[in-house]
Design an enzyme around this catalytic site. Structure first.
Site, PDB file in Angstrom:
ATOM      1  N   SER A 109       0.832  -1.199   0.000  1.00 15.48           N
ATOM      2  CA  SER A 109       0.000   0.000   0.000  1.00 15.48           C
ATOM      3  C   SER A 109       0.871   1.255   0.000  1.00 15.48           C
ATOM      4  CB  SER A 109      -0.962  -0.042   1.197  1.00 15.48           C
ATOM      5  OG  SER A 109      -1.921   0.976   1.095  1.00 15.48           O
ATOM      6  N   HIS A 216      -8.732   0.938   0.981  1.00 15.52           N
ATOM      7  CA  HIS A 216      -8.831  -0.036  -0.105  1.00 15.52           C
ATOM      8  C   HIS A 216     -10.262  -0.536  -0.266  1.00 15.52           C
ATOM      9  CE1 HIS A 216      -4.520   0.048  -0.650  1.00 15.52           C
ATOM     10  NE2 HIS A 216      -4.398  -0.052   0.650  1.00 15.52           N
TER      11      HIS A 216
END
Length: 324
Positions: A109, A216
């Site tokens: 990420s 997300h």
């Protein structure tokens, strides 16, 4: 970044010979008070990059990392520049001091930006400015989203988790971290429904992540839109080291593809399992995780227990490995 480090290197270090190595960059959730201090105090190059990156943004990153409390460090708009700075500054010290040039880099990420920086895709000061914006966008989206949560699920059959998410509004599969650990994100009531479905159909363990938002997931779409505008205004170079996408698991070389990778990643599933499989299949023998380290190394150990993992938690760890 490697070229700049090497051009200013005063140690005489050369390319470190040894096992095929991937350097891993952790993401949000790895932060902890005091992170990076030991490397800052021991390695001049790390100290210089800490100060340079802190000066590039409108918050005192060094002070937050060393003296900030856990609650402040867990606030997304501060977490992201802090974790990025710790990882990138430590990597700079590692490369300068020991001549470490990885064969691959990858990040989870937020860590994807650090990986791209280390590989020469963007300037470190541009990188810290970028993650400062990313953190702000995601913080605003989280505040608008209200009750978003992320739930880690340990289940031997991850397909059970994916089926449990089906047709529940607002819920996304946020991450596939290992063969048995997945993360679900969405509004708290919807995630609770998913939890109940899983518990009804399989033996599983659950842990709510201390991140304060549904990253997300669809809740981050406003952040993704704003971040894509930031990315479009930047130029990304071809990387000196191959990067592994944490969305597709594919190897790529920076450039314009980095814009697509970083833009879509904000709302897409992080597939760390695919990253580890790609690196294993490419012959990687050693995984070095820069601080704040530990989580990604554990994920690798779970998938590939026969491979070497090195979470750098202190300068002594690096000295033991790279001067052996």
């Amino acid at each position: 970044m490697l070229e700049e480090i090497q051009s200013h290197d005063t140690t005489g270090a050369k390319h470190e010979e040894g096992p095929t190595t991937a350097v891993l960059f952790p993401g949000q959730g790895s932060q902890q008070p005091g992170m990076g201090r030991a490397f800052y105090e021991a390695w001049p190059t790390t100290r210089e990059w800490f100060e340079t990156l802190s000066d590039a943004v409108d918050v005192d990153v060094t002070d937050l990392c060393f003296d900030g409390d856990a609650a402040t460090l867990s606030t997304t708009e501060y977490t992201q520049p802090c974790v990025y700075t710790v990882s990138v500054a430590t990597f700079a010290g590692l490369a300068s001091r020991y001549g470490v040039v990885p064969d691959y880099v990858a990040g989870h990420s937020l860590g994807h930006v650090g990986a791209l920086t280390s590989a020469g895709c963007l300037d470190p000061t541009e990188g810290v400015e970028l993650v400062r914006k990313r953190g702000r966008h995601m913080q605003r989206a989280a505040e608008r989203g209200g009750d978003g949560v992320m739930l880690a699920v340990i289940c031997r059959d991850p397909a059970v988790v994916e089926r449990a998410c089906d047709r529940i509004e607002g819920v996304s599969l946020a991450a596939r971290n290992t063969d048995s650990q997945t993360v679900v994100a969405g509004p708290a009531p919807s995630v609770e429904q998913v939890r109940d479905r899983i518990a009804d159909n399989a033996r599983a363990r659950f842990a709510e992540l201390d991140v304060g938002a549904a990253f997300h997931s669809a809740a981050m779409e406003p952040a993704a839109t704003a971040f894509e505008e930031d990315l479009a205004a930047m130029t990304f170079q071809t990387t000196a080291v191959p990067v592994v996408s944490d969305v597709s698991g594919e190897v790529y070389g920076g450039g314009e593809r980095a814009v697509d990778e970083l833009g879509t990643q904000v709302v897409e599933t992080v597939d760390w399992r695919a990253v580890v499989e790609t690196l294993r299949d490419r012959g990687v023998e050693r995984f070095v995780e820069v601080p704040p380290a530990g989580t990604l190394s554990r994920f690798v150990d779970t998938r590939c227990p026969d491979l070497e993992t090195i979470p750098l938690e202190s300068p002594a760890d690096a000295a033991e490995v790279f001067t052996a």
